[in-house]
Design an enzyme around this catalytic site. Sequence first.
Site, PDB file in Angstrom:
ATOM      1  N   HIS A 146      -6.126  -3.513   6.102  1.00 37.02           N
ATOM      2  CA  HIS A 146      -4.741  -3.931   6.341  1.00 37.02           C
ATOM      3  C   HIS A 146      -4.279  -3.388   7.682  1.00 37.02           C
ATOM      4  CE1 HIS A 146      -3.771   0.184   5.293  1.00 37.02           C
ATOM      5  NE2 HIS A 146      -4.301   0.038   4.088  1.00 37.02           N
TER       6      HIS A 146
HETATM    7  P1  TYD Z   1      -3.357   1.762  -0.078  1.00 33.54           P
HETATM    8  O1  TYD Z   1      -2.571   2.196   1.105  1.00 33.54           O
HETATM    9  O2  TYD Z   1      -3.434   0.283  -0.349  1.00 33.54           O
HETATM   10  O3  TYD Z   1      -4.825   2.354   0.010  1.00 33.54           O
HETATM   11  P2  TYD Z   1      -5.974   2.079   1.095  1.00 33.54           P
HETATM   12  O4  TYD Z   1      -5.323   1.447   2.275  1.00 33.54           O
HETATM   13  O5  TYD Z   1      -6.540   3.425   1.428  1.00 33.54           O
HETATM   14  O6  TYD Z   1      -7.008   1.220   0.468  1.00 33.54           O
HETATM   15  O7  TYD Z   1      -2.781   2.516  -1.351  1.00 33.54           O
HETATM   16  C1  TYD Z   1      -3.400   2.436  -2.615  1.00 33.54           C
HETATM   17  C2  TYD Z   1      -2.334   2.652  -3.679  1.00 33.54           C
HETATM   18  O8  TYD Z   1      -1.754   3.947  -3.559  1.00 33.54           O
HETATM   19  C3  TYD Z   1      -1.196   1.649  -3.604  1.00 33.54           C
HETATM   20  O9  TYD Z   1      -0.912   1.220  -4.916  1.00 33.54           O
HETATM   21  C4  TYD Z   1      -0.021   2.428  -3.107  1.00 33.54           C
HETATM   22  C5  TYD Z   1      -0.336   3.862  -3.447  1.00 33.54           C
HETATM   23  N1  TYD Z   1       0.113   4.803  -2.401  1.00 33.54           N
HETATM   24  C6  TYD Z   1       1.253   5.553  -2.589  1.00 33.54           C
HETATM   25  O10 TYD Z   1       1.944   5.459  -3.627  1.00 33.54           O
HETATM   26  N2  TYD Z   1       1.648   6.429  -1.625  1.00 33.54           N
HETATM   27  C7  TYD Z   1       0.943   6.583  -0.477  1.00 33.54           C
HETATM   28  O11 TYD Z   1       1.326   7.418   0.398  1.00 33.54           O
HETATM   29  C8  TYD Z   1      -0.226   5.762  -0.266  1.00 33.54           C
HETATM   30  C9  TYD Z   1      -1.041   5.858   0.997  1.00 33.54           C
HETATM   31  C10 TYD Z   1      -0.604   4.898  -1.247  1.00 33.54           C
END
Ligand code: TYD
Length: 134
Positions: free
Chosen positions: A50
């Site tokens: 993303h």
């Molecule tokens: P995401 O940012 O999509 O993970 P990555 O980019 O590493 O694959 O986040 C995964 C899940 O965690 C999503 O449901 C949102 C949650 N999350 C939080 O609640 N707080 C945070 O600070 C982050 C980074 C993610």
Amino acid sequence: MNNVKLLELPKILDERGNLSFFQGPEQIPFAIKRTYWIYDVPGGQQRGGHAYRELHEVIIALSGSFDVVLHDGVKEQRFTLNRSYYGLYVPNMIWRTIDNFSTNSLALIVSDQAYNSEDYVRDFDEYKNLKHAN
Ligand code: TYD
């Protein structure tokens, strides 16, 4: 790649064990609002995939190694992080994926914004359209 920077962090070498740190504004080009970390990543998995509309971040391999793959809408660049005294600064509107995690690796991420799902661009075609509209 536009504004992406590999930051070399201070390293205090000591027979008792080494120490590194970052603090704003000397090492980190923004005020830190949030810190999170990624760990226990099973072999072959990837994170991210993303871009952020507004958020800026610095990614550090506190332990082990992994690759941060960045795409600016035109070209891709892969950064292998495997030292705890380097931080990769990734500005907003850069597509990023993290893969190739070693066993027991630990990725620390600091950012200038609180978590906000609205700030994510999760579709690569949409990302490219937004990028080229600028
Ligand atoms: P995401 O940012 O999509 O993970 P990555 O980019 O590493 O694959 O986040 C995964 C899940 O965690 C999503 O449901 C949102 C949650 N999350 C939080 O609640 N707080 C945070 O600070 C982050 C980074 C993610």
